[in-house]
Design a protein around this motif. Structure first.
Motif, short mmCIF file in Angstrom:
data_model
loop_
_atom_site.label_atom_id
_atom_site.label_comp_id
_atom_site.label_asym_id
_atom_site.label_seq_id
_atom_site.Cartn_x
_atom_site.Cartn_y
_atom_site.Cartn_z
N THR A 1 0.83 -1.20 0.00
CA THR A 1 0.00 0.00 0.00
C THR A 1 0.87 1.25 0.00
OG1 THR A 1 -0.10 -0.11 2.40
CG2 THR A 1 -1.89 -1.13 1.19
N GLY A 2 0.27 2.33 -0.36
CA GLY A 2 0.99 3.60 -0.37
C GLY A 2 0.94 4.26 0.99
N ALA A 3 0.92 5.58 0.99
CA ALA A 3 0.98 6.35 2.23
C ALA A 3 -0.39 6.56 2.86
CB ALA A 3 1.64 7.70 1.98
N ASP A 4 -1.45 6.09 2.21
CA ASP A 4 -2.80 6.29 2.75
C ASP A 4 -2.93 5.57 4.09
OD1 ASP A 4 -5.68 6.95 2.65
OD2 ASP A 4 -5.89 4.77 2.49
N PRO A 5 -3.23 6.30 5.18
CA PRO A 5 -3.26 5.69 6.52
C PRO A 5 -4.25 4.53 6.62
CG PRO A 5 -3.27 8.09 6.66
CD PRO A 5 -3.48 7.75 5.22
N ARG A 6 -5.42 4.67 6.00
CA ARG A 6 -6.43 3.61 6.13
C ARG A 6 -5.94 2.33 5.44
NH1 ARG A 6 -10.80 1.44 3.46
NH2 ARG A 6 -12.54 0.78 4.79
N SER A 7 -5.40 2.46 4.24
CA SER A 7 -4.91 1.29 3.53
C SER A 7 -3.75 0.64 4.27
CB SER A 7 -4.47 1.68 2.11
OG SER A 7 -5.55 2.20 1.37
N ARG A 8 -2.84 1.48 4.80
CA ARG A 8 -1.69 0.94 5.54
C ARG A 8 -2.15 0.21 6.81
NH1 ARG A 8 3.79 1.98 5.80
NH2 ARG A 8 3.58 2.21 3.56
N THR A 9 -3.15 0.75 7.49
CA THR A 9 -3.66 0.11 8.71
C THR A 9 -4.27 -1.25 8.40
OG1 THR A 9 -4.12 2.26 9.72
CG2 THR A 9 -5.27 0.34 10.63
N LEU A 10 -5.04 -1.33 7.31
CA LEU A 10 -5.65 -2.60 6.93
C LEU A 10 -4.59 -3.62 6.55
CD1 LEU A 10 -8.73 -1.35 4.87
CD2 LEU A 10 -8.75 -2.39 7.14
N GLU A 11 -3.55 -3.17 5.85
CA GLU A 11 -2.48 -4.10 5.47
C GLU A 11 -1.73 -4.60 6.71
OE1 GLU A 11 1.40 -4.60 2.52
OE2 GLU A 11 0.33 -2.68 2.62
N ALA A 12 -1.47 -3.68 7.65
CA ALA A 12 -0.79 -4.09 8.89
C ALA A 12 -1.62 -5.11 9.65
CB ALA A 12 -0.51 -2.86 9.75
N LEU A 13 -2.95 -4.90 9.68
CA LEU A 13 -3.82 -5.86 10.35
C LEU A 13 -3.74 -7.22 9.66
CD1 LEU A 13 -6.02 -6.61 12.39
CD2 LEU A 13 -7.72 -5.70 10.77
N ARG A 14 -3.77 -7.21 8.34
CA ARG A 14 -3.68 -8.47 7.58
C ARG A 14 -2.36 -9.18 7.89
NH1 ARG A 14 -2.29 -12.48 5.47
NH2 ARG A 14 -2.53 -13.16 3.30
N LEU A 15 -1.26 -8.43 7.97
CA LEU A 15 0.05 -9.03 8.22
C LEU A 15 0.13 -9.62 9.63
CD1 LEU A 15 2.31 -6.28 6.60
CD2 LEU A 15 1.77 -8.54 5.65
N LYS A 16 -0.44 -8.94 10.60
CA LYS A 16 -0.37 -9.45 11.97
C LYS A 16 -1.25 -10.69 12.16
CE LYS A 16 1.14 -5.27 14.29
NZ LYS A 16 0.98 -4.39 15.47
N VAL A 17 -2.37 -10.73 11.46
CA VAL A 17 -3.19 -11.95 11.49
C VAL A 17 -2.43 -13.11 10.86
CG1 VAL A 17 -5.29 -13.03 10.60
CG2 VAL A 17 -5.38 -10.73 11.56
N ALA A 18 -1.69 -12.82 9.79
CA ALA A 18 -0.89 -13.86 9.14
C ALA A 18 0.22 -14.35 10.06
CB ALA A 18 -0.30 -13.32 7.84
N ALA A 19 0.85 -13.42 10.80
CA ALA A 19 1.88 -13.82 11.76
C ALA A 19 1.28 -14.72 12.83
CB ALA A 19 2.51 -12.58 12.39
N PHE A 20 0.08 -14.38 13.30
CA PHE A 20 -0.60 -15.21 14.30
C PHE A 20 -0.89 -16.60 13.73
CE2 PHE A 20 -4.59 -16.65 16.34
CZ PHE A 20 -4.12 -16.76 17.64
#
Length: 400
Positions: free
Chosen positions: A291-310
């Motif tokens: 994702t780019g610098a858009d805060p909402r898109s970055r937040t959703l991607e971070a959530l997706r990544l942390k769920v994947a780590a779990f």
């Protein structure tokens, strides 16, 4: 000098394991910066173990692969307790046996695998290192020249006024001969005299080697006897002054080596999660944002990544359970991130796969509202070799 068991070759330059009896493999520790407090790179220092950076070496002397050498600490701290008492030698021995056996039995990309190393690396006599000539060797008794090992002979210990090995929290080195001076050595503490028994420390052991370094008697294990620097390290007129040898000799493991060789992780759990959450430089190793610098898109991607780590962690827990041993103490200190491509729940543009390291946690789970009584403990872990002194269970607040 009295008779003694057969010893191995005099010192091992540069490598922890000599070619003899090692299947041709060599292993050595990676040196730290010259001004570092310890001569070797320490990846982690925990309550029960230290993890040192090591490497396998080919016949040409070149490093082939690096690995994490998880080594039992010489002395456990006051925080290494469960309940109200410290872990005993017998309990810690059993813990390391379980840890080694379970890691060999579990086969999963989500559990850190052991590395094939010479057996004499993971379990051996104590190991000292001379930084001046880059040499490893096993310590010897200054009076007899015999190899020093941890004394597990309860009859000998009790005759010396010491507690049985399995009941104590301190280990002692002894030459193991049927007769000879009743001297025992411990890592630290004060010099003691208990009747005919002497209890000396690591510093006093190094100082006592002066007699062998300058004597006519030969001890095949002690490289100081044939070293060109022995006159400088052990000046004959030293008196009570600090000996140069005390600065050159370092105990890699003052007591018998008990260790596990594991695949080298790229980073710890906390650092990796920080990167997944966007809290690290985007150019850091393993970072690859879509994702780019858009805060909402970055937040959703971070959530997706942390769920994947779990999900990676859950797969590791499942693998341990399927091998027949419950893993109920997941903590941040029990998880690392491996630098790999693919095979993870994370997207392919991230070079992370999370994996479990230890076979359990160090904290008990209590019934909500428990006051600390044993009857209110929901689950009491064994004395696993967990590495994080401030480990937090991944539980709801009511169960913490």
């Amino acid at each position: 000098m009295q008779g003694r068991p057969m010893a191995t070759e005099r010192g091992t330059r540069s490598t922890l394991v000599s070619p003899a009896g090692s299947g041709g493999l060599r292993a050595r520790l990676v040196r730290a910066a010259p001004d570092a407090a310890e001569p070797f790179v320490v990846l982690h220092a925990g309550r029960f173990a230290r993890i040192l950076l090591a490497e396998l070496v080919g016949e040409d002397g070149c490093a082939q692969t690096r690995f994490a050498w998880k080594l039992r600490v010489d002395e456990i701290g006051t925080d290494a307790v469960l309940g109200s008492r410290p872990s005993t030698n017998a309990e810690l021995d059993a813990t390391w046996q379980v840890e080694r056996r379970e890691l060999l039995r579990v086969r999963s990309p989500y559990v850190v695998p052991p590395v094939a190393v010479p057996p004499s690396l993971t379990r051996s006599a104590p190991v000292f290192y001379c930084r001046r000539v880059d040499c490893y060797f096993h310590p010897v008794c200054p009076e007899t020249g015999a190899l020093l090992r941890v004394c597990r002979d309860d009859a000998r210990l009790q005759a010396a006024g010491l507690p049985p090995y399995g009941d104590d929290t301190v280990r002692y080195l002894h030459h193991g001969l049927a007769d000879g001076p009743p001297t025992f050595y411990r890592r630290s503490g004060a010099w003691e005299q208990r009747g005919p028994t002497k209890i000396a420390t690591a510093t006093e052991l190094i100082r006592a080697w002066a007699a062998l370094a300058h004597g006519e008697e030969s001890s095949p294990e002690l490289p100081c006897q044939t070293c060109a620097h022995r006159g400088e390290c052990y000046p004959k007129a030293s008196g009570t002054e600090r000996l140069p040898a005390e600065d050159e000799l370092h105990a890699v493991s003052f007591y018998d080596v008990d260790s596990i060789a594991l695949e080298l992780a790229s980073t710890d759990f906390e650092t990796a999660i920080t990167r997944l959450g966007g809290g690290a430089d985007e150019d850091s190793a393993g970072c690859a944002w879509m994702t780019g610098a858009d805060p909402r898109s970055r937040t959703l991607e971070a959530l997706r990544l942390k769920v994947a780590a779990f999900a990676d962690v859950c797969r590791g827990v499942l693998a341990v359970h399927e091998a027949g041993r419950p893993h109920l103490g997941i903590a941040t200190g029990n998880i690392v991130a491996l630098d790999v491509e693919g095979g993870s729940a994370l997207p392919a543009n991230w070079r992370f796969r999370f994996a479990l390291t230890d076979m359990g946690g160090a904290l008990p789970v209590r019934v909500p509202g428990a006051t600390g009584q044993a009857g209110e403990i929901l689950w009491q872990p064994g004395r696993e070799v967990a590495e994080d002194a401030t480990s937090r269970l991944f539980l709801a607040p009511l169960l913490r």
